[in-house]
Design an enzyme around this catalytic site. Structure first.
Site, PDB file in Angstrom:
ATOM      1  N   VAL A  11       9.574  47.528  -2.434  1.00 39.67           N
ATOM      2  CA  VAL A  11       9.939  48.469  -3.499  1.00 39.67           C
ATOM      3  C   VAL A  11       8.837  48.575  -4.544  1.00 39.67           C
ATOM      4  O   VAL A  11       8.451  49.670  -4.957  1.00 39.67           O
ATOM      5  CB  VAL A  11      11.270  48.048  -4.161  1.00 39.67           C
ATOM      6  CG1 VAL A  11      11.563  48.914  -5.387  1.00 39.67           C
ATOM      7  CG2 VAL A  11      12.413  48.146  -3.164  1.00 39.67           C
ATOM      8  N   CYS A 263      18.637  46.096   3.029  1.00 39.11           N
ATOM      9  CA  CYS A 263      19.570  46.603   2.020  1.00 39.11           C
ATOM     10  C   CYS A 263      21.043  46.470   2.400  1.00 39.11           C
ATOM     11  O   CYS A 263      21.801  45.774   1.726  1.00 39.11           O
ATOM     12  CB  CYS A 263      19.250  48.066   1.712  1.00 39.11           C
ATOM     13  SG  CYS A 263      17.669  48.305   0.892  1.00 39.11           S
TER      14      CYS A 263
END
Length: 433
Positions: A11, A263
């Protein structure tokens, strides 16, 4: 603007590179000196299409830098993003926030003026409150605002997702922080990407709710696929039939061996634990997590059934190891459970993956890793498509069958038409049809 990104993982690196491409000055910070040295040398720690070029372009332009010196990077920044890992905590499944809080303490000691602190990491509801509390205790008397700004990046398509997002969610009710965040995302706002301002706790919950809902769609169609097999229906046609309903939509309605990655598994689990803490159980998500866990092993049993019910001493070629195409991410990949179930049944496993084999070797040492699909299939009793990489979509099926001891294909991603595979001489098994 001057932006500091704490954490240079998936990220942080993608976000930092994209922000620099917008024209901002970005410094990415990481404690791992080896990672920073590699980035400075132009070597990416992850596989993400286009990322190496994006990083190189902005480093050359002087807009993107990498360092281990957090204090120097934070000094003078307009916005400091926290993009460190929040893995599932051992023992209870809660998100491990130790990295977030450790980064916050270091940031507090480095702040030298007004700044906006942004949690980009996926964090449970209330995390921003704790970050704010730490900053108020340790930082000076500078105007500091804490903002939630969750990411919605798909591995393998992250750059496009960042530059052309469905929405930008910003959790803050502080007017100055809102303006800073508008300036940060101004290039996207000009392209009419919607910015949704909410309360901080609402923003934190949006990320978990979104991932849980997508995981639910995946799990729903996987169970419908099992029903299709039992009644003689075709799950691909069912998916199209319900996906054409605008209220439902076609995305995430592709039957397969279950979801994985960085995730969905940890975020659904963290949402369950948050709901449990607040005594508001989310039964649908509980079922999703349970069904997904059992499905992966069930796919191993499906392969064994295709082998006639006995895999002992037989060789299985597994094509695709990563949890999805266009990434090297092996976290919670269905292949892990499928290969383990085959090994438990006495099968020998040969495997190929375009990007994931180096990481897979450390996780599955008893597998023979091959240079391509044909090498993996040579002498095998079955070939199994686990990840739908493009290179597996146009295999020479006749050549593949001719190299095998027994041409059996188990297509866990419904890549091929049954007629094409059977014409090449395979016994064919797919998902939900």
């Amino acid at each position: 603007m001057r932006i500091t990104m704490i954490g240079s993982g998936y990220v942080g690196l993608v976000s930092g590179a994209c922000f620099s491409d917008f024209g901002h000055d970005v410094i990415c910070v990481d404690k791992d000196a080896g990672k920073i040295a590699a980035l400075q040398a132009g070597k990416m720690p992850i596989f993400e299409p286009g990322l190496d070029t994006l990083v190189a372009t902005n480093v050359a332009a002087g807009r993107l830098k990498f360092t281990t010196d957090l204090k120097a990077a934070v000094a003078g920044a307009d916005a400091v993003f926290i993009a460190v890992g929040t893995p599932s905590r051992r023992g209870d499944g809660h998100a491990d926030l130790s990295y977030v809080f450790a980064a916050t303490r270091e940031i507090a000691e480095a702040i030298d003026g007004p700044v906006v602190i942004v949690t980009k990491s996926t964090v449970p509801v209330g995390t921003g409150d704790k970050v704010e509390e730490i900053l108020s205790e340790l930082a000076g008397d500078f105007p500091i605002a804490v903002v939630s700004n969750p990411e919605f990046l798909r591995e393998g398509a992250a750059i496009g997702d960042f530059k052309r997002p469905d929405r930008i969610v910003i959790g803050t009710e502080d007017a100055r922080a809102q303006q800073v965040m508008r300036d940060v995302y101004r290039p996207l706002y000009l392209n009419e990407s919607p910015i949704l301002f909410t309360g901080r706790r609402t923003s934190e919950l949006i990320k978990y709710a979104a991932n849980a809902f997508l995981a639910t769609k995946i799990t729903f169609i996987n169970e419908i696929a099992d029903l299709c097999e039992a009644v003689g229906a075709n799950v691909q046609d069912v998916s199209r039939g319900i996906g054409l309903d605008n209220r439902i939509g076609s995305k995430f309605l592709h039957a397969g061996p279950g979801y994985g990655g960085s995730c969905f598994p940890k975020d659904t689990l963290a949402l369950l634990k948050t709901a449990e803490d607040y005594e508001t159980p989310v039964r649908i998500v509980e079922a999703v997590v349970q069904v997904n866990d059992t499905r992966k092993r069930a796919m191993g049993r499906k392969v064994i059934t295709a082998l006639g019910g006995d895999a002992k001493g037989k060789t299985v070629a597994v094509l695709g190891l990563t949890f999805k195409p266009n990434t090297d991410d092996m976290r919670d990949a269905p292949s892990l459970a499928i290969v383990q179930s085959l090994r438990d049944a006495g099968a020998n496993v040969r495997a190929h993956d375009p990007e994931g084999m180096q990481i897979a070797k450390g996780m599955m040492p008893d597998v023979a890793y091959c240079g391509d699909a044909y090498e993996a299939a040579a002498g095998a009793d079955a070939v199994v498509i686990v990840t739908e990489w493009d290179i597996y979509r146009a295999l020479d099926l006749k050549r593949l069958a001719d190299t095998m001891a027994a041409p059996v294909m188990v297509d866990l991603r419904n890549v091929y038409r049954a007629s094409d595979v059977e014409k090449a001489g395979f016994a064919y098994s797919s998902i939900g049809r």
